[in-house]
Design an enzyme around this catalytic site. Sequence first.
Site, mmCIF file in Angstrom:
data_model
loop_
_atom_site.group_PDB
_atom_site.id
_atom_site.type_symbol
_atom_site.label_atom_id
_atom_site.label_comp_id
_atom_site.label_asym_id
_atom_site.label_seq_id
_atom_site.Cartn_x
_atom_site.Cartn_y
_atom_site.Cartn_z
ATOM 1 N N LYS A 13 0.835 -1.207 0.000
ATOM 2 C CA LYS A 13 0.000 0.000 0.000
ATOM 3 C C LYS A 13 0.871 1.259 0.000
ATOM 4 O O LYS A 13 0.644 2.180 -0.775
ATOM 5 C CB LYS A 13 -0.895 0.051 1.260
ATOM 6 C CG LYS A 13 -1.854 -1.104 1.404
ATOM 7 C CD LYS A 13 -2.707 -0.960 2.662
ATOM 8 C CE LYS A 13 -1.912 -1.013 3.961
ATOM 9 N NZ LYS A 13 -1.234 -2.303 4.222
ATOM 10 N N ARG A 88 -9.447 1.385 8.382
ATOM 11 C CA ARG A 88 -9.022 0.037 8.693
ATOM 12 C C ARG A 88 -10.105 -0.730 9.411
ATOM 13 O O ARG A 88 -9.909 -1.894 9.762
ATOM 14 C CB ARG A 88 -7.839 0.135 9.626
ATOM 15 C CG ARG A 88 -6.560 -0.333 9.020
ATOM 16 C CD ARG A 88 -5.607 -0.386 10.176
ATOM 17 N NE ARG A 88 -4.409 -1.066 9.856
ATOM 18 C CZ ARG A 88 -3.396 -0.519 9.225
ATOM 19 N NH1 ARG A 88 -3.462 0.692 8.756
ATOM 20 N NH2 ARG A 88 -2.313 -1.219 9.036
ATOM 21 N N ARG A 127 12.076 -5.490 4.723
ATOM 22 C CA ARG A 127 11.691 -4.087 4.559
ATOM 23 C C ARG A 127 12.589 -3.163 5.386
ATOM 24 O O ARG A 127 12.973 -3.473 6.493
ATOM 25 C CB ARG A 127 10.245 -3.876 4.991
ATOM 26 C CG ARG A 127 9.925 -2.375 5.034
ATOM 27 C CD ARG A 127 8.484 -2.070 5.051
ATOM 28 N NE ARG A 127 7.807 -2.680 6.178
ATOM 29 C CZ ARG A 127 6.497 -2.631 6.321
ATOM 30 N NH1 ARG A 127 5.749 -2.054 5.395
ATOM 31 N NH2 ARG A 127 5.929 -3.189 7.353
ATOM 32 N N ARG A 160 11.266 -1.692 11.153
ATOM 33 C CA ARG A 160 10.129 -1.374 12.023
ATOM 34 C C ARG A 160 9.984 -2.386 13.153
ATOM 35 O O ARG A 160 10.133 -3.578 12.952
ATOM 36 C CB ARG A 160 8.845 -1.326 11.184
ATOM 37 C CG ARG A 160 8.669 0.020 10.525
ATOM 38 C CD ARG A 160 7.545 0.057 9.530
ATOM 39 N NE ARG A 160 6.290 -0.528 10.009
ATOM 40 C CZ ARG A 160 5.178 -0.535 9.271
ATOM 41 N NH1 ARG A 160 5.178 0.010 8.068
ATOM 42 N NH2 ARG A 160 4.079 -1.087 9.731
ATOM 43 N N ARG A 171 -0.656 -9.087 13.131
ATOM 44 C CA ARG A 171 -1.216 -8.041 12.262
ATOM 45 C C ARG A 171 -2.073 -8.650 11.156
ATOM 46 O O ARG A 171 -3.104 -8.084 10.773
ATOM 47 C CB ARG A 171 -0.082 -7.202 11.662
ATOM 48 C CG ARG A 171 0.513 -6.235 12.684
ATOM 49 C CD ARG A 171 1.875 -5.744 12.275
ATOM 50 N NE ARG A 171 1.876 -4.996 11.032
ATOM 51 C CZ ARG A 171 2.961 -4.764 10.311
ATOM 52 N NH1 ARG A 171 4.139 -5.234 10.699
ATOM 53 N NH2 ARG A 171 2.880 -4.072 9.202
HETATM 54 P P1 AP5 Z 1 4.939 -1.653 1.830
HETATM 55 O O1 AP5 Z 1 4.654 -0.762 0.684
HETATM 56 O O2 AP5 Z 1 5.728 -1.116 2.969
HETATM 57 O O3 AP5 Z 1 3.580 -2.346 2.347
HETATM 58 P P2 AP5 Z 1 2.358 -1.774 3.153
HETATM 59 O O4 AP5 Z 1 1.131 -2.374 2.570
HETATM 60 O O5 AP5 Z 1 2.433 -0.290 3.252
HETATM 61 O O6 AP5 Z 1 2.627 -2.471 4.559
HETATM 62 P P3 AP5 Z 1 2.571 -1.893 6.019
HETATM 63 O O7 AP5 Z 1 3.281 -2.879 6.915
HETATM 64 O O8 AP5 Z 1 3.032 -0.479 6.075
HETATM 65 O O9 AP5 Z 1 1.065 -1.988 6.298
HETATM 66 P P4 AP5 Z 1 0.377 -1.996 7.618
HETATM 67 O O10 AP5 Z 1 -0.981 -1.743 7.120
HETATM 68 O O11 AP5 Z 1 0.548 -3.156 8.479
HETATM 69 O O12 AP5 Z 1 1.142 -0.818 8.448
HETATM 70 P P5 AP5 Z 1 0.797 0.693 8.754
HETATM 71 O O13 AP5 Z 1 2.041 1.469 8.783
HETATM 72 O O14 AP5 Z 1 -0.322 1.173 7.904
HETATM 73 O O15 AP5 Z 1 5.659 -2.966 1.251
HETATM 74 C C1 AP5 Z 1 6.138 -3.981 2.129
HETATM 75 C C2 AP5 Z 1 7.543 -4.437 1.680
HETATM 76 O O16 AP5 Z 1 7.433 -5.145 0.455
HETATM 77 C C3 AP5 Z 1 8.527 -3.275 1.408
HETATM 78 O O17 AP5 Z 1 9.806 -3.656 1.810
HETATM 79 C C4 AP5 Z 1 8.438 -3.083 -0.115
HETATM 80 O O18 AP5 Z 1 9.646 -2.554 -0.643
HETATM 81 C C5 AP5 Z 1 8.154 -4.500 -0.610
HETATM 82 N N1 AP5 Z 1 7.278 -4.535 -1.773
HETATM 83 C C6 AP5 Z 1 6.219 -3.713 -2.044
HETATM 84 N N2 AP5 Z 1 5.637 -4.063 -3.225
HETATM 85 C C7 AP5 Z 1 6.336 -5.138 -3.681
HETATM 86 C C8 AP5 Z 1 6.209 -5.968 -4.852
HETATM 87 N N3 AP5 Z 1 5.244 -5.758 -5.765
HETATM 88 N N4 AP5 Z 1 7.102 -6.993 -4.985
HETATM 89 C C9 AP5 Z 1 8.077 -7.215 -4.040
HETATM 90 N N5 AP5 Z 1 8.234 -6.469 -2.934
HETATM 91 C C10 AP5 Z 1 7.380 -5.453 -2.748
HETATM 92 O O19 AP5 Z 1 0.246 0.557 10.246
HETATM 93 C C11 AP5 Z 1 1.088 0.149 11.313
HETATM 94 C C12 AP5 Z 1 0.299 0.067 12.599
HETATM 95 O O20 AP5 Z 1 -0.229 1.363 12.918
HETATM 96 C C13 AP5 Z 1 -0.925 -0.849 12.589
HETATM 97 O O21 AP5 Z 1 -0.582 -2.184 12.861
HETATM 98 C C14 AP5 Z 1 -1.786 -0.208 13.664
HETATM 99 O O22 AP5 Z 1 -1.341 -0.570 14.940
HETATM 100 C C15 AP5 Z 1 -1.520 1.276 13.477
HETATM 101 N N6 AP5 Z 1 -2.489 1.903 12.553
HETATM 102 C C16 AP5 Z 1 -2.206 2.506 11.360
HETATM 103 N N7 AP5 Z 1 -3.322 2.971 10.776
HETATM 104 C C17 AP5 Z 1 -4.341 2.659 11.620
HETATM 105 C C18 AP5 Z 1 -5.750 2.844 11.565
HETATM 106 N N8 AP5 Z 1 -6.357 3.443 10.517
HETATM 107 N N9 AP5 Z 1 -6.499 2.379 12.614
HETATM 108 C C19 AP5 Z 1 -5.927 1.789 13.663
HETATM 109 N N10 AP5 Z 1 -4.601 1.559 13.772
HETATM 110 C C20 AP5 Z 1 -3.818 1.991 12.761
HETATM 111 MG MG MG Z 2 2.811 1.086 4.816
#
Ligand code: AP5
Ligand code: MG
Length: 213
Positions: A13, A88, A127, A160, A171
């Site tokens: 994402k 979410r 990552r 992270r 997660r």
């Molecule tokens: P990346 O682009 O980093 O993936 P992502 O979908 O952004 O994954 P996240 O871990 O950031 O998602 P998340 O939803 O768990 O975390 P968030 O920060 O939102 O890609 C992943 C890896 O793969 C990278 O190394 C990339 O280079 C590689 N990659 C990408 N595309 C690829 C491809 N096509 N092929 C190969 N490799 C690839 O949230 C973190 C925490 O915050 C949550 O757990 C929660 O506690 C809190 N939080 C955040 N938002 C909310 C909300 N709205 N409500 C409640 N809690 C929240």
């Molecule tokens: Mg992300």
Amino acid sequence: MKIIMLGAPGAGKGTQAKMISEKYGLPHVSTGDIFRANIKNGTELGKEAKKYMDAGQLVPDELTVKILLDRVAQDDCKNGYVLDGFPRTIPQAEVLDKALTELGDKVDFAINVDVPDENIINRMSGRRACVTCGATYHVVYAPTKVEGICDKCGSELILRDDDKPETVKARLEVYHKQTQPLIEYYDKKGVLKEVDGTVDMNEVFNSIVSILA
Ligand code: AP5
Ligand code: MG
């Protein structure tokens, strides 16, 4: 244009949201990045959010919704934005819809980046993230020019805290239970678009561009 990125943790994402943001000149709004910046700066919000994030749980809706609504009310979001990691939960989606409806507005696209759980753990362990500018890398799939240093802003990259395999599993469970229902929610509204997130990141982006064009 108002775009929502849906998908499991690690689906890409953030990677795709950044690319969309650059091509279409839309701000990239990531609740996860906002929380991580607060943790880095030692704010009260950061301390509170960290408890949940380190356990792989969601930060409570009351906290998250307020932060998001404040962010999208800022001037740079007037012509649209890419939301990454919000909504979410169904209640979060309802709050966003209500706020948009009051402005006579709506979500244009909810893009689900589809990646099965089997691929996720591998992606997370490689990552590397930049807390200063929000850029995301992967040691194999998206390496930096200089190891450990952000190509875009020169800051040091981090692993992270929530990317440990046990936390990633938690997660994923939370995702299936609380976030996946949003796919049906946006499908019913007629704005859902699906892309295969298992292919190369530039191919994923091409599919998204053909949807937005
Ligand atoms: P990346 O682009 O980093 O993936 P992502 O979908 O952004 O994954 P996240 O871990 O950031 O998602 P998340 O939803 O768990 O975390 P968030 O920060 O939102 O890609 C992943 C890896 O793969 C990278 O190394 C990339 O280079 C590689 N990659 C990408 N595309 C690829 C491809 N096509 N092929 C190969 N490799 C690839 O949230 C973190 C925490 O915050 C949550 O757990 C929660 O506690 C809190 N939080 C955040 N938002 C909310 C909300 N709205 N409500 C409640 N809690 C929240
Ligand atoms: Mg992300």
